[in-house]
Structure formats: C-alpha cells, structure tokens
Design a protein around this motif. Structure first.
Motif, PDB file in Angstrom:
ATOM      1  N   VAL A 148     -26.256 -24.154  19.574  1.00  0.00           N
ATOM      2  CA  VAL A 148     -25.113 -23.363  20.035  1.00  0.00           C
ATOM      3  C   VAL A 148     -23.987 -24.284  20.500  1.00  0.00           C
ATOM      4  O   VAL A 148     -22.817 -24.067  20.172  1.00  0.00           O
ATOM      5  N   THR A 149     -24.341 -25.340  21.226  1.00  0.00           N
ATOM      6  CA  THR A 149     -23.327 -26.299  21.682  1.00  0.00           C
ATOM      7  C   THR A 149     -22.628 -26.962  20.494  1.00  0.00           C
ATOM      8  O   THR A 149     -21.393 -27.089  20.467  1.00  0.00           O
ATOM      9  N   ALA A 150     -23.419 -27.372  19.503  1.00  0.00           N
ATOM     10  CA  ALA A 150     -22.838 -28.030  18.324  1.00  0.00           C
ATOM     11  C   ALA A 150     -21.941 -27.070  17.542  1.00  0.00           C
ATOM     12  O   ALA A 150     -20.872 -27.463  17.045  1.00  0.00           O
ATOM     13  N   THR A 151     -22.354 -25.820  17.421  1.00  0.00           N
ATOM     14  CA  THR A 151     -21.555 -24.829  16.694  1.00  0.00           C
ATOM     15  C   THR A 151     -20.215 -24.584  17.376  1.00  0.00           C
ATOM     16  O   THR A 151     -19.162 -24.544  16.721  1.00  0.00           O
ATOM     17  N   ILE A 152     -20.248 -24.441  18.706  1.00  0.00           N
ATOM     18  CA  ILE A 152     -18.998 -24.217  19.444  1.00  0.00           C
ATOM     19  C   ILE A 152     -18.100 -25.442  19.357  1.00  0.00           C
ATOM     20  O   ILE A 152     -16.871 -25.324  19.214  1.00  0.00           O
ATOM     21  N   ALA A 153     -18.691 -26.641  19.410  1.00  0.00           N
ATOM     22  CA  ALA A 153     -17.892 -27.864  19.274  1.00  0.00           C
ATOM     23  C   ALA A 153     -17.208 -27.913  17.914  1.00  0.00           C
ATOM     24  O   ALA A 153     -16.020 -28.249  17.813  1.00  0.00           O
ATOM     25  N   ALA A 154     -17.951 -27.552  16.869  1.00  0.00           N
ATOM     26  CA  ALA A 154     -17.375 -27.572  15.528  1.00  0.00           C
ATOM     27  C   ALA A 154     -16.235 -26.568  15.396  1.00  0.00           C
ATOM     28  O   ALA A 154     -15.181 -26.870  14.813  1.00  0.00           O
ATOM     29  N   MET A 155     -16.412 -25.370  15.944  1.00  0.00           N
ATOM     30  CA  MET A 155     -15.356 -24.358  15.877  1.00  0.00           C
ATOM     31  C   MET A 155     -14.136 -24.776  16.689  1.00  0.00           C
ATOM     32  O   MET A 155     -12.991 -24.509  16.288  1.00  0.00           O
ATOM     33  N   ALA A 156     -14.368 -25.444  17.814  1.00  0.00           N
ATOM     34  CA  ALA A 156     -13.251 -25.906  18.643  1.00  0.00           C
ATOM     35  C   ALA A 156     -12.442 -26.960  17.922  1.00  0.00           C
ATOM     36  O   ALA A 156     -11.201 -26.959  17.945  1.00  0.00           O
ATOM     37  N   TRP A 157     -13.122 -27.925  17.293  1.00  0.00           N
ATOM     38  CA  TRP A 157     -12.420 -28.951  16.541  1.00  0.00           C
ATOM     39  C   TRP A 157     -11.626 -28.356  15.378  1.00  0.00           C
ATOM     40  O   TRP A 157     -10.468 -28.731  15.111  1.00  0.00           O
ATOM     41  N   ARG A 158     -12.223 -27.378  14.707  1.00  0.00           N
ATOM     42  CA  ARG A 158     -11.529 -26.746  13.577  1.00  0.00           C
ATOM     43  C   ARG A 158     -10.289 -25.996  14.067  1.00  0.00           C
ATOM     44  O   ARG A 158      -9.217 -26.066  13.451  1.00  0.00           O
TER      45      ARG A 158
END
Length: 418
Positions: free
Chosen positions: A402-412
């Motif tokens: 979940v942390t990695a997914t949110i990080a990826a969406m934030a960067w995008r």
C-alpha cells in the motif's frame, strides 16, 4: 489564552472519550463467559463488534452535520454513548449486548470525528502538529481505560455467578460516567469550543504550496499538496489491520510457542502503544515542517520492515524489544501523518469520521483475516509457529504494498502537475 484553553479542554475530552473503548478488555471473562455462559472466543467478538457500527457512523455524521455544529454533535453523541453503556450494564443477554455494542460503535466514531474536527480548527496552519499532540491524550486514554476497567472490577469479582453482574455494573457504569463527563465538559466549555468551531481551517505551508523549509519542490518531484481522501482511508485500514495482529495474534504466539510470561507479554505489547502516545506530537510537528506525505512514506517503509522482523526477533526478548521499539516509533509517525493527510484533503467532521471508520474496519478485517489465514496454513492440524510467522510477514508485505502504491501514484501526480 483562549487558544490554550481550547487545547486544554480538547485534550481532557479526548482522554475521557477514549477510556470506555478499552475498559471492558481486562474483564471479558467476568462480563460474558461467567455472566452469560458464552465461550471465550464469543466474548472476544464483543470487543470487535463495535467496529461493525463504523459504517453506519458515516450517514449518521452526514445527517447530524447538516443540522448542528461539532459542539452540539459532541454533546449529543457522548450522552447517547453513555446511555448505551448503561444498557450494557443491565442483564440483557449476550446477543442483545452485541447489538448495543454495534450501535455504540456509531456514537464512538461520531465523538472521535467531532473532537478531531475541533482540534483541526484549533491548530490553524499547524494542523499536523495539533492533531499529533491531540493523539497523545487519546492513546493515553486507551491505555488508562484498561487500567481503570480492571480497578473498577477488582473489588466486585468473586467466585459466585452473581458477582459478574456487579462487575458489569462497575465497568460499564464507569464507562458511562466518562461519556457523561465528556458531554458535561463540552457543554461547560461550549463558548470556547464554539469559538474554535467558527475558525476556518488553514492549510499548512507544505500542504498548500508543495514546499518544505528546505525550499521549493523541483519539477516532477514528490510534493505534499492535498491528496485524494481515499489514500488516507487506505492508510488507516492497513495500519489498524496490522495493529490487530499485534494486540490479538502476537500474544498467542509469545505465550503458546515461546513461553513468555503474562508480564513479559504485557510490556512488550504495551511498548509500541506507549511510544505512539509519546511520539505522535513530535511526528505531527515534523509533518508540518517537511510535509505529511513524505513522513508517511518513510515511516511506512520503516514500519513494514520492523513488523516483518517481529517473528524472527521473538526468540530473544531483547531483540523483540528492539523490534517493538521500531514498530512503536514508526507507528507514531504513521498515525500522525495519515490523520494530517485526512485533514489536509478537505478534512471535515464527516471526513475524519470516515478516516476513523476505515481504521476500525481495518482492525476488524485484520483480526478476522489473520484467524482465517492461520487456520488455512495450519491445515487439519494445529497451527505452528511458522504458520503464525508467515501471516505476520504477509501483513507486513500488504502494508509495504500500500505504501509503495501510494508513493507511485504521488510521483505520477507530481510529474503531471509539473
């Protein structure tokens, strides 16, 4: 002075409002096994059943917020919560007790949302710091509730079944008194709290501009502008899901496989909660300084690693203590940052109630799913230490995912914004 008075009142009300949540935990046997003749597992269901009412709290909050302010909601919900606790003290039977417990879960979420909405407004542009420091009395209230519940029942318990009714009157009576005190305190302080409610929430500099004290965020880099509220709910869900394993599954593992005494289990399980209570304030201040999302992502990565290490460190009390310290410190940052993100994402009484409900449902789901997974891994025989360890690691991986997914969406999102 008025701002200080508001903060003091809110801290006291948060402490009192949290106490009833855990007062029944130390005496479940006397309250339900001895009183109603149910099994120990059925008695454990009572503690989690108020989480079922969390979903109903959202429409209740929407309805109430359209008709009254946060202070009025706080008074009304606290009185209703106290009345429901009085009903639980009566000999109504186990199934009706579960129904009342579920309804009480609605009022519990409503009280939480109203109080933290007032904290958010009281904190002005430093919402993360204010929410973090306000979490300290909340967590201390949870710990204090278990202690007070045990003390209240100590002089009432005995060998005869009739004494279980006295225990119920003591525990639920004191719990109801706490709810009445919250309502009374909010009513007495209504002028101060109404002034707080009238303030418009201010965005922190990092949340509003994507800047930290280190300077502007470069093109394409991660910033801390308000995020979709669903992110905060997902964070609350997985945080509380893993928390359910610490309070429900880990004590079984330490006692059944590693021979830890009740005293050793108690301080090892209580250590993260204590560190959370101490650390949420500084973590909230850090969120205001560098941005809530940054704190959340770093803390989430550290928490997942520390959580996954628990079964490997459990063979040594010293190593397990180190792992639990890491879990507690990172959990403090998780709680403060996710609550701040919920407030920054257009937080309102309803939104903060939804955040609490998501966490409650995560706790319920985590507790239930861990039982299912352990049983499935154990097959027809009894679960082994390896089965429990696998479940703990799986939950750590879920949290990290979940942390990695949110990080990826934030960067995008940051790249698109740039």
């Amino acid at each position: 002075m008025r701002r200080l008075s508001g903060s003091l009142f809110l801290s006291i009300l948060l402490f009192l409002s949290a106490m009833p949540d855990t007062m029944a935990a130390p005496v479940l046997k006397e309250l339900f096994v001895d009183r109603y003749g149910v099994s120990a597992r059925q008695a454990q269901v009572f503690m989690a059943f108020n989480l079922v009412g969390a979903l109903l709290a959202i429409p209740a909050l929407v309805w109430a917020r359209r008709r009254m302010g946060a202070v009025a909601i706080l008074v009304a919900a606290s009185l209703l919560d106290a009345a429901l606790l009085v009903v639980l003290a009566a000999p109504i039977g186990f199934v009706p007790s579960l129904v009342v417990r579920g309804i009480e879960g609605v009022t519990d979420v409503v009280v939480f949302a109203a109080l933290f909405d007032l904290v958010r407004r009281q904190s002005g542009a430093h919402a993360a710091r204010g929410l973090g420091y306000a979490s300290t009395p909340l967590l201390l209230g949870l710990g204090g509730g278990a202690v007070v519940g045990g003390i209240a029942a100590a002089q009432r318990s005995g060998a005869d079944p009739a004494s279980s009714g006295d225990v119920a009157m003591a525990v639920f009576g004191v719990s109801a008194l706490a709810g009445v005190l919250v309502a009374f305190g909010a009513f007495v302080a209504r002028r101060v709290l109404t002034d707080v409610e009238a303030r418009e929430p201010e965005a922190s500099p990092a949340a509003a501009t994507g800047e930290s004290h280190a300077g502007a965020v470069p093109h394409g880099a991660l910033d801390d502008r308000p995020r979709p509220f669903a992110w905060s709910c997902a964070m609350a869900f997985v945080d509380r899901a893993t928390g359910g394993l610490i309070t429900g599954t880990l004590p079984i593992v330490l006692a059944g496989f590693l021979g830890y005494t009740s005293g050793q289990r108690g301080w090892l399980i209580g250590l993260p909660l204590l560190l959370m209570a101490i650390g949420t304030g500084p973590a909230g201040a850090l969120c205001d300084r560098v941005g809530s999302l940054r704190v959340r992502l770093v803390a989430g990565a550290g928490y997942a690693v520390a959580f996954a290490c628990i079964p490997f460190a459990a063979g040594s009390q010293a190593m397990l203590a180190v792992a639990m310290v890491a879990v507690g410190l990172s959990a403090a940052a998780l709680f403060a940052s996710s609550l701040a993100l919920a407030a920054e994402s257009g937080g309102s009484t309803v939104a903060l109630g939804s955040f609490r409900a998501a966490g409650d449902l995560g706790f319920f789901a985590g507790t239930t799913l861990s039982i299912v997974l352990v049983s499935a891994l154990g097959g027809p025989g009894e679960p082994t230490y390896r089965d429990y360890s696998s479940v703990i690691v799986l939950f750590a991986c879920l949290h990290a995912g979940v942390t990695a997914t949110i990080a990826a969406m934030a960067w995008r999102a940051a790249r698109r914004a740039g």
